[in-house]
Structures are given as C-alpha cells and as structure tokens.
Write an enzyme that holds these catalytic residues in place. Structure first.
Site, PDB file in Angstrom:
ATOM      1  N   ARG A 167      37.665  37.233  44.321  1.00 41.74           N
ATOM      2  CA  ARG A 167      37.116  35.894  44.243  1.00 41.74           C
ATOM      3  C   ARG A 167      36.051  35.715  45.293  1.00 41.74           C
ATOM      4  O   ARG A 167      36.285  35.962  46.468  1.00 41.74           O
ATOM      5  CB  ARG A 167      38.242  34.882  44.447  1.00 41.74           C
TER       6      ARG A 167
ATOM      7  N   THR B 155      31.545  30.716  45.733  1.00 41.21           N
ATOM      8  CA  THR B 155      31.404  30.187  44.360  1.00 41.21           C
ATOM      9  C   THR B 155      32.762  30.005  43.682  1.00 41.21           C
ATOM     10  O   THR B 155      32.850  29.323  42.668  1.00 41.21           O
ATOM     11  CB  THR B 155      30.569  31.156  43.499  1.00 41.21           C
TER      12      THR B 155
ATOM     13  N   ASP C 198      48.465  31.427  47.937  1.00 38.83           N
ATOM     14  CA  ASP C 198      47.752  32.641  47.519  1.00 38.83           C
ATOM     15  C   ASP C 198      48.773  33.711  47.131  1.00 38.83           C
ATOM     16  O   ASP C 198      49.472  34.257  47.993  1.00 38.83           O
ATOM     17  CB  ASP C 198      46.855  33.139  48.654  1.00 38.83           C
TER      18      ASP C 198
ATOM     19  N   ASP D  45      48.450  37.211  48.887  1.00 40.30           N
ATOM     20  CA  ASP D  45      48.874  37.173  50.289  1.00 40.30           C
ATOM     21  C   ASP D  45      50.392  37.063  50.405  1.00 40.30           C
ATOM     22  O   ASP D  45      51.010  37.681  51.277  1.00 40.30           O
ATOM     23  CB  ASP D  45      48.229  35.992  51.020  1.00 40.30           C
TER      24      ASP D  45
END
Ligand code: URA
Length: 209
Positions: free
Chosen positions: A104, A108, A200, A203
């Site tokens: 990612r 953006t 996340d 993570d």
C-alpha cells in the site's frame, strides 16, 4: 453476480472478537487466525467442483463426489493473506498456493504490485483468492486483474473483514467474483483502515510495526 456472503456462526464471531481485541498479541493472533481459517474452510470449499467417481472400497464398488482436476488453488495476497492461506491449505493440502505481492502506498493508499508467482493451469483452476482485509478494495481488484490477465475464469475472494466501500469498488470492477467474509464492518477511516476492524492485519500476524 455481486454475491457477498457474510458468515454468521458463533465460532466465527467468537474467534473474530479475539482477533479484533487490541490486547491479543501476535502469537495468539496467529493461532486464532489459523482456527478461524479452519472454520471458514467449510463454507469456502463448499463451492468446489466435484465429479462422481468410481471407488473400490475393501467391501465393494461405490461412487463418490471427488474434486475435479486440475485441483483448485489458493492465491494469497502478500503478506497478510498468508495466514489465511495456511489455514485453508491445512484443510486442502492438494491445492497449490500462489502469491501476489501488493503493497500500500502510504500517501495514495492505493495498492502497488511488486511480485507474482502462480501455479500452472491457472486458467482451468478454481481460485480461492485470500486477503484478510477488504478495505479500499484496491489490492483485491489488482490481484484479480492479474489473475484474469493470466486467463483465470473462476475466482472466489475470501477475507476476514470487509468494508462497504471495498465491496462496492471490488464488485464494480469484478462483479463475477463472489466474496465470502467473516464480517462486514461499518466504514473506512481517513487512512483507509477499517472501522471497527482489527488494525493492521499484517502487523498483528507477524508482530511488526
Ligand atoms: N489493511 C489492514 O490490515 N487493516 C485495515 O483496516 C485496512 C487495510
């Protein structure tokens, strides 16, 4: 067309609650993800093509519904998809596993491809494309684009948590790909994280930050 299945089962919601909990550390997160993947393998694999095949038991001949060749494959969107791919693979070790690398862009929020390694005969296989979080839908859409460019015709997208925005974008681009998710959450935040979500996923699986 535009098929979305949200799994509604006490085992799914219970394990998802553990994954959502901010106090669940990486080892327990990985273990629970594996368990949830096992539970999800039942509805996910219910779509697989079978053909009646003659078998000889020690007693007599019979017919049984057996997976058709080439076997389905699992395609993991790196890196968070690997946790789900491992769990589904435990239920169907016959399925080869492909990988598509997406990262990612922090500014953006759009996915950018950097790696692809797929099994052969991709055009003839049923493909279970996995990524735990369907957030903007950008990674999933690009991964499905990749697969279709290689001739894939039969794809199922499987995730843990989906945002309405991600589902809408994914199905705008790939209306033919059914989505199976353990949960449909409320919305994305300004950084394209799912709310309430689980943070996340990569993570939390791998203990990175
Ligand atoms: N990816 C994640 O891991 N979590 C989100 O909430 C959104 C995208």
């Amino acid at each position: 067309m535009n098929s979305v299945t949200v799994l509604d089962h006490p085992l799914v919601t219970h394990k998802l609650a553990i994954l959502r909990d901010e106090n669940t550390a990486s080892p327990a997160f990985r273990k629970t993800l594996l368990e949830l993947g096992h539970v999800m393998s039942w509805p996910v694999f219910s779509h697989l093509n079978v053909a009646n095949t003659e078998i000889k038991t020690p007693m007599e001949k019979t017919t049984e519904a057996v997976l058709v060749y080439p076997f389905p494959c699992i395609v993991s969107i790196l890196r968070a998809g690997n946790g789900m791919a491992d769990a589904l693979s435990a239920a169907l070790p016959e399925a080869p596993i492909g990988y598509i690398g997406m990262q990612r862009n922090a500014d953006t929020h759009l996915a950018e491809p950097y790696f692809k390694k797929l099994p052969d005969q991709i055009q003839d296989r049923q493909i279970i494309l996995v990524d735990p979080m369907l957030a903007t839908g950008s990674s999933g859409v690009q991964a499905a684009d990749f697969l279709k460019r290689d001739g894939a015709k039969n794809i199922l997208f499987v995730c843990l948590v989906a945002a309405p925005e991600g589902i809408e974008y994914f199905h705008k681009q790939h209306a033919d790909i059914p989505i199976i998710t353990a949960a449909l959450d409320r919305e994305l935040d300004e950084n394209a994280y799912i709310l309430p979500g689980l943070g996340d996923a990569g993570d939390r699986i791998y203990g990175t930050k």
